[in-house]
Scaffold this motif. Structure first.
Motif, PDB file in Angstrom:
ATOM      1  N   ARG A  50       4.872  -0.581 -10.782  1.00  6.85           N
ATOM      2  CA  ARG A  50       4.617  -1.727 -11.647  1.00  6.85           C
ATOM      3  C   ARG A  50       4.054  -2.911 -10.860  1.00  6.85           C
ATOM      4  O   ARG A  50       3.194  -3.645 -11.345  1.00  6.85           O
ATOM      5  CB  ARG A  50       5.908  -2.135 -12.369  1.00  6.85           C
ATOM      6  CG  ARG A  50       6.517  -1.049 -13.252  1.00  6.85           C
ATOM      7  CD  ARG A  50       5.488  -0.491 -14.220  1.00  6.85           C
ATOM      8  NE  ARG A  50       4.892  -1.557 -15.038  1.00  6.85           N
ATOM      9  CZ  ARG A  50       3.713  -1.467 -15.628  1.00  6.85           C
ATOM     10  NH1 ARG A  50       2.980  -0.374 -15.471  1.00  6.85           N
ATOM     11  NH2 ARG A  50       3.260  -2.471 -16.347  1.00  6.85           N
ATOM     12  N   SER A  51       4.546  -3.109  -9.652  1.00  7.99           N
ATOM     13  CA  SER A  51       4.059  -4.216  -8.827  1.00  7.99           C
ATOM     14  C   SER A  51       2.592  -4.018  -8.449  1.00  7.99           C
ATOM     15  O   SER A  51       1.777  -4.938  -8.560  1.00  7.99           O
ATOM     16  CB  SER A  51       4.914  -4.337  -7.558  1.00  7.99           C
ATOM     17  OG  SER A  51       4.420  -5.365  -6.719  1.00  7.99           O
ATOM     18  N   VAL A  52       2.245  -2.811  -8.001  1.00  7.21           N
ATOM     19  CA  VAL A  52       0.862  -2.533  -7.621  1.00  7.21           C
ATOM     20  C   VAL A  52      -0.070  -2.713  -8.809  1.00  7.21           C
ATOM     21  O   VAL A  52      -1.138  -3.331  -8.707  1.00  7.21           O
ATOM     22  CB  VAL A  52       0.735  -1.109  -7.041  1.00  7.21           C
ATOM     23  CG1 VAL A  52      -0.738  -0.742  -6.829  1.00  7.21           C
ATOM     24  CG2 VAL A  52       1.497  -1.002  -5.722  1.00  7.21           C
ATOM     25  N   ALA A  53       0.319  -2.187  -9.959  1.00 13.39           N
ATOM     26  CA  ALA A  53      -0.515  -2.315 -11.152  1.00 13.39           C
ATOM     27  C   ALA A  53      -0.733  -3.782 -11.517  1.00 13.39           C
ATOM     28  O   ALA A  53      -1.837  -4.187 -11.903  1.00 13.39           O
ATOM     29  CB  ALA A  53       0.124  -1.570 -12.320  1.00 13.39           C
ATOM     30  N   HIS A  54       0.311  -4.598 -11.359  1.00 15.00           N
ATOM     31  CA  HIS A  54       0.214  -6.019 -11.710  1.00 15.00           C
ATOM     32  C   HIS A  54      -0.710  -6.768 -10.756  1.00 15.00           C
ATOM     33  O   HIS A  54      -1.620  -7.494 -11.192  1.00 15.00           O
ATOM     34  CB  HIS A  54       1.604  -6.649 -11.696  1.00 15.00           C
ATOM     35  CG  HIS A  54       1.601  -8.146 -11.801  1.00 15.00           C
ATOM     36  ND1 HIS A  54       1.284  -8.801 -12.969  1.00 15.00           N
ATOM     37  CD2 HIS A  54       1.845  -9.106 -10.866  1.00 15.00           C
ATOM     38  CE1 HIS A  54       1.339 -10.111 -12.762  1.00 15.00           C
ATOM     39  NE2 HIS A  54       1.689 -10.325 -11.504  1.00 15.00           N
ATOM     40  N   ARG A 123      -4.494  -2.432   1.654  1.00 11.10           N
ATOM     41  CA  ARG A 123      -4.656  -3.776   2.209  1.00 11.10           C
ATOM     42  C   ARG A 123      -3.320  -4.466   2.459  1.00 11.10           C
ATOM     43  O   ARG A 123      -3.103  -5.077   3.498  1.00 11.10           O
ATOM     44  CB  ARG A 123      -5.498  -4.631   1.273  1.00 11.10           C
ATOM     45  CG  ARG A 123      -5.715  -6.045   1.808  1.00 11.10           C
ATOM     46  CD  ARG A 123      -6.919  -6.726   1.209  1.00 11.10           C
ATOM     47  NE  ARG A 123      -7.326  -7.813   2.079  1.00 11.10           N
ATOM     48  CZ  ARG A 123      -8.568  -8.064   2.443  1.00 11.10           C
ATOM     49  NH1 ARG A 123      -9.547  -7.293   2.014  1.00 11.10           N
ATOM     50  NH2 ARG A 123      -8.858  -9.076   3.231  1.00 11.10           N
ATOM     51  N   HIS A 124      -2.401  -4.363   1.512  1.00 13.01           N
ATOM     52  CA  HIS A 124      -1.169  -5.148   1.576  1.00 13.01           C
ATOM     53  C   HIS A 124       0.052  -4.355   2.033  1.00 13.01           C
ATOM     54  O   HIS A 124       1.067  -4.956   2.393  1.00 13.01           O
ATOM     55  CB  HIS A 124      -0.880  -5.766   0.213  1.00 13.01           C
ATOM     56  CG  HIS A 124      -1.903  -6.771  -0.209  1.00 13.01           C
ATOM     57  ND1 HIS A 124      -1.964  -8.034   0.318  1.00 13.01           N
ATOM     58  CD2 HIS A 124      -2.937  -6.686  -1.092  1.00 13.01           C
ATOM     59  CE1 HIS A 124      -2.967  -8.705  -0.224  1.00 13.01           C
ATOM     60  NE2 HIS A 124      -3.579  -7.903  -1.080  1.00 13.01           N
ATOM     61  N   GLY A 125      -0.012  -3.028   2.034  1.00 13.67           N
ATOM     62  CA  GLY A 125       1.147  -2.243   2.414  1.00 13.67           C
ATOM     63  C   GLY A 125       2.247  -2.296   1.365  1.00 13.67           C
ATOM     64  O   GLY A 125       2.104  -2.934   0.319  1.00 13.67           O
ATOM     65  N   ILE A 126       3.356  -1.622   1.642  1.00 12.65           N
ATOM     66  CA  ILE A 126       4.494  -1.568   0.722  1.00 12.65           C
ATOM     67  C   ILE A 126       5.771  -1.862   1.507  1.00 12.65           C
ATOM     68  O   ILE A 126       6.087  -1.176   2.482  1.00 12.65           O
ATOM     69  CB  ILE A 126       4.621  -0.180   0.048  1.00 12.65           C
ATOM     70  CG1 ILE A 126       3.345   0.176  -0.713  1.00 12.65           C
ATOM     71  CG2 ILE A 126       5.832  -0.151  -0.871  1.00 12.65           C
ATOM     72  CD1 ILE A 126       3.042  -0.681  -1.914  1.00 12.65           C
ATOM     73  N   LYS A 127       6.509  -2.858   1.080  1.00 13.95           N
ATOM     74  CA  LYS A 127       7.761  -3.199   1.750  1.00 13.95           C
ATOM     75  C   LYS A 127       8.739  -2.024   1.724  1.00 13.95           C
ATOM     76  O   LYS A 127       8.782  -1.264   0.765  1.00 13.95           O
ATOM     77  CB  LYS A 127       8.425  -4.389   1.055  1.00 13.95           C
ATOM     78  CG  LYS A 127       7.690  -5.710   1.181  1.00 13.95           C
ATOM     79  CD  LYS A 127       8.400  -6.781   0.375  1.00 13.95           C
ATOM     80  CE  LYS A 127       7.649  -8.090   0.408  1.00 13.95           C
ATOM     81  NZ  LYS A 127       8.266  -9.106  -0.475  1.00 13.95           N
ATOM     82  N   MET A 128       9.531  -1.924   2.773  1.00 14.97           N
ATOM     83  CA  MET A 128      10.649  -0.969   2.854  1.00 14.97           C
ATOM     84  C   MET A 128      10.197   0.483   2.654  1.00 14.97           C
ATOM     85  O   MET A 128      10.944   1.313   2.156  1.00 14.97           O
ATOM     86  CB  MET A 128      11.736  -1.317   1.830  1.00 14.97           C
ATOM     87  CG  MET A 128      12.341  -2.685   2.036  1.00 14.97           C
ATOM     88  SD  MET A 128      13.583  -3.112   0.798  1.00 14.97           S
ATOM     89  CE  MET A 128      14.872  -1.943   1.223  1.00 14.97           C
ATOM     90  N   SER A 129       8.967   0.783   3.055  1.00 21.64           N
ATOM     91  CA  SER A 129       8.484   2.155   2.900  1.00 21.64           C
ATOM     92  C   SER A 129       7.840   2.694   4.166  1.00 21.64           C
ATOM     93  O   SER A 129       7.560   3.881   4.258  1.00 21.64           O
ATOM     94  CB  SER A 129       7.462   2.224   1.753  1.00 21.64           C
ATOM     95  OG  SER A 129       6.242   1.619   2.144  1.00 21.64           O
ATOM     96  N   GLY A 130       7.573   1.840   5.141  1.00 17.02           N
ATOM     97  CA  GLY A 130       6.842   2.263   6.326  1.00 17.02           C
ATOM     98  C   GLY A 130       5.334   2.157   6.163  1.00 17.02           C
ATOM     99  O   GLY A 130       4.594   2.320   7.131  1.00 17.02           O
ATOM    100  N   MET A 131       4.856   1.880   4.938  1.00 16.80           N
ATOM    101  CA  MET A 131       3.419   1.739   4.712  1.00 16.80           C
ATOM    102  C   MET A 131       2.962   0.382   5.212  1.00 16.80           C
ATOM    103  O   MET A 131       3.362  -0.654   4.679  1.00 16.80           O
ATOM    104  CB  MET A 131       3.104   1.882   3.214  1.00 16.80           C
ATOM    105  CG  MET A 131       1.659   1.592   2.844  1.00 16.80           C
ATOM    106  SD  MET A 131       0.500   2.759   3.574  1.00 16.80           S
ATOM    107  CE  MET A 131      -1.054   1.892   3.322  1.00 16.80           C
ATOM    108  N   PRO A 132       2.116   0.344   6.261  1.00 15.32           N
ATOM    109  CA  PRO A 132       1.712  -0.942   6.831  1.00 15.32           C
ATOM    110  C   PRO A 132       0.623  -1.627   6.008  1.00 15.32           C
ATOM    111  O   PRO A 132      -0.084  -0.986   5.227  1.00 15.32           O
ATOM    112  CB  PRO A 132       1.183  -0.558   8.216  1.00 15.32           C
ATOM    113  CG  PRO A 132       0.633   0.821   8.019  1.00 15.32           C
ATOM    114  CD  PRO A 132       1.540   1.489   7.003  1.00 15.32           C
ATOM    115  N   ALA A 133       0.487  -2.919   6.214  1.00 13.76           N
ATOM    116  CA  ALA A 133      -0.611  -3.681   5.623  1.00 13.76           C
ATOM    117  C   ALA A 133      -1.776  -3.683   6.614  1.00 13.76           C
ATOM    118  O   ALA A 133      -1.589  -3.993   7.790  1.00 13.76           O
ATOM    119  CB  ALA A 133      -0.169  -5.106   5.331  1.00 13.76           C
TER     120      ALA A 133
END
Length: 290
Positions: A50-54, A123-133
């Motif tokens: 939902r956050s990414v879509a927004h 571009r922005h990554g995902i918090k608490m997932s290991g996905m970097p920005a």
């Protein structure tokens, strides 16, 4: 109705109290070997979607059909993504396989996400997932190139993937890697400019986070670990000198951030490969701290 509302309130308070007790007592297992409980995993997954879509809904997607763009995206995927996500016929690294939540393959990413959403995630990554920005690491054209390649990835066989990402394909170096190789750009490039709209101070805060300065220093206005490896960086504008007995000027601070051991051979601060423009943003942020 009053009794119903009171009952709901009491149940909510009981739930919060129970959650607080579980956290405080350390009963929730945070180890990566145990994985998340299903409700926690589902909550995080829905929140991410939902956050990414927004946040991505107003991004305009450029044309992603150019072969050279897809080829560049293949190189960037090989150099920066395959370690965690793997590819057709290629397993992720042991680090990627050990993360929780598991990064998972991206062969079906184009079916699950719109191009603008994949761009935003990269571009922005995902918090608490290991996905970097990657916002401060890769230029905008490379972020869209990665998005273009992900559109083609579902149709690639292992052989086709190997051809697209083989050693003959030019490397996709980040701005940091260029600095470490002695080719750090002196002028701000698209890779160095934070996405607008951001003020200079907001961009400086971003740079201090993205270069992991908060791993060693407590910095006012930036949430991070309560670390004591390096000295706190509060009230920087009041300081007369910086490390290496240099005057506390913007120019001297930029030099120290970019090459700390050249300025002060005794410092334990490593060379982080900070570009000149990013170092300037950091210096402006610190010098604004009264």
């Amino acid at each position: 109705m009053k009794k119903v509302l009171l009952t709901v309130l009491l149940l909510a308070l009981l739930g919060l109290g129970t959650a607080a007790l579980v956290v405080w007592r350390g009963w929730y297992d945070v180890s990566a070997t145990s994985g998340h409980l299903k409700p926690v995993y589902r909550l995080l997954d829905v929140a991410m979607q939902r956050s990414v879509a927004h946040y991505a809904e107003d991004i305009e997607t450029p044309s992603l059909d150019q072969p050279e763009l897809v080829s560049r995206g293949a190189a960037c995927y090989r150099d920066h993504c395959a370690q965690c996500h793997g590819g057709p016929g290629v397993a992720p690294s042991s680090v990627g396989m050990s993360l929780q939540p598991l990064p998972g393959p991206l062969m079906d990413a184009a079916d699950r996400w719109r191009p603008r959403e994949l761009y935003w995630i990269t571009r922005h990554g995902i918090k608490m997932s290991g996905m970097p920005a990657w916002e401060l690491r890769l230029p905008d054209r490379d972020l869209w190139a990665l998005t273009a390649f992900l559109q083609r990835l579902p149709a690639l066989t292992p052989a086709a993937y190997g051809d697209a990402t083989g050693p003959a394909v030019a490397a996709c170096r980040t701005a940091n890697e260029a600095c470490v190789a002695g080719e750090c750009p002196r002028e701000a490039t698209a890779a160095e400019r934070p996405m607008v709209p951001r003020s200079r101070l907001e961009a400086g805060s971003l740079a201090l986070r993205q270069y992991a300065c908060i791993a060693c220093h407590r910095i006012p206005g930036i949430v991070g670990p309560d670390t004591h490896v390096g000295p706190p960086l509060d009230a920087w504008a009041r300081r007369q000198r910086i490390s290496g007995d240099q005057p506390n000027t913007e120019a001297a601070l930029i030099r120290f951030i970019r090459d700390p051991q050249e300025v002060d051979p005794g410092t334990a601060m490593p060379d982080l490969g900070v570009t000149e423009e990013h170092a300037r943003l950091m210096a402006e942020y610190l010098l604004a701290q009264e």
